[in-house]
Design a protein around this motif. Sequence first.
Motif, PDB file in Angstrom:
ATOM      1  N   ALA A  31      -0.521  -1.142   3.516  1.00 30.22           N
ATOM      2  CA  ALA A  31      -0.493  -2.505   3.209  1.00 30.22           C
ATOM      3  C   ALA A  31      -0.839  -2.629   1.557  1.00 30.22           C
ATOM      4  CB  ALA A  31      -1.446  -3.228   4.046  1.00 30.22           C
ATOM      5  N   ARG A  32      -1.723  -1.911   1.114  1.00 28.36           N
ATOM      6  CA  ARG A  32      -2.229  -2.178  -0.340  1.00 28.36           C
ATOM      7  C   ARG A  32      -0.898  -1.547  -1.177  1.00 28.36           C
ATOM      8  NH1 ARG A  32      -5.210   2.473  -3.494  1.00 28.36           N
ATOM      9  NH2 ARG A  32      -5.434   1.000  -5.428  1.00 28.36           N
ATOM     10  N   ARG A  33      -0.250  -0.484  -0.788  1.00 22.11           N
ATOM     11  CA  ARG A  33       0.897  -0.163  -1.690  1.00 22.11           C
ATOM     12  C   ARG A  33       2.121  -1.124  -1.568  1.00 22.11           C
ATOM     13  NH1 ARG A  33       3.903   0.878  -5.168  1.00 22.11           N
ATOM     14  NH2 ARG A  33       5.204   2.665  -5.441  1.00 22.11           N
ATOM     15  N   TRP A  34       2.615  -1.401  -0.133  1.00 19.40           N
ATOM     16  CA  TRP A  34       3.719  -2.418  -0.157  1.00 19.40           C
ATOM     17  C   TRP A  34       3.111  -3.742   0.515  1.00 19.40           C
ATOM     18  CZ3 TRP A  34       4.421   2.990   0.689  1.00 19.40           C
ATOM     19  CH2 TRP A  34       5.078   3.763  -0.223  1.00 19.40           C
ATOM     20  N   PRO A  35       2.840  -4.529  -0.201  1.00 17.05           N
ATOM     21  CA  PRO A  35       2.318  -5.910   0.427  1.00 17.05           C
ATOM     22  C   PRO A  35       3.752  -6.632   0.801  1.00 17.05           C
ATOM     23  CG  PRO A  35       1.984  -5.924  -1.878  1.00 17.05           C
ATOM     24  CD  PRO A  35       2.677  -4.566  -1.658  1.00 17.05           C
ATOM     25  N   ILE A  36       3.443  -7.274   1.943  1.00 20.27           N
ATOM     26  CA  ILE A  36       4.613  -7.972   2.757  1.00 20.27           C
ATOM     27  C   ILE A  36       4.381  -9.483   2.352  1.00 20.27           C
ATOM     28  CG2 ILE A  36       5.507  -8.687   4.710  1.00 20.27           C
ATOM     29  CD1 ILE A  36       4.813  -6.054   6.062  1.00 20.27           C
TER      30      ILE A  36
END
Length: 51
Positions: free
Chosen positions: A46-51
Amino acid sequence: MEALVLFGKGLFIGLAIAAPIGPMGALCIQRTLARGFWAGVAGGWARRWPI
């Protein structure tokens, strides 16, 4: 035996360099310690690829 020592030193240095820094990294570490490995992995994603 020498190869094992070299591997251990390399592993330690690699982890020290790759350690997450900042408030989000601290949050990932906190979640991993509190809720387990997969919660930490999910926080990292979630930190790397926030939605």
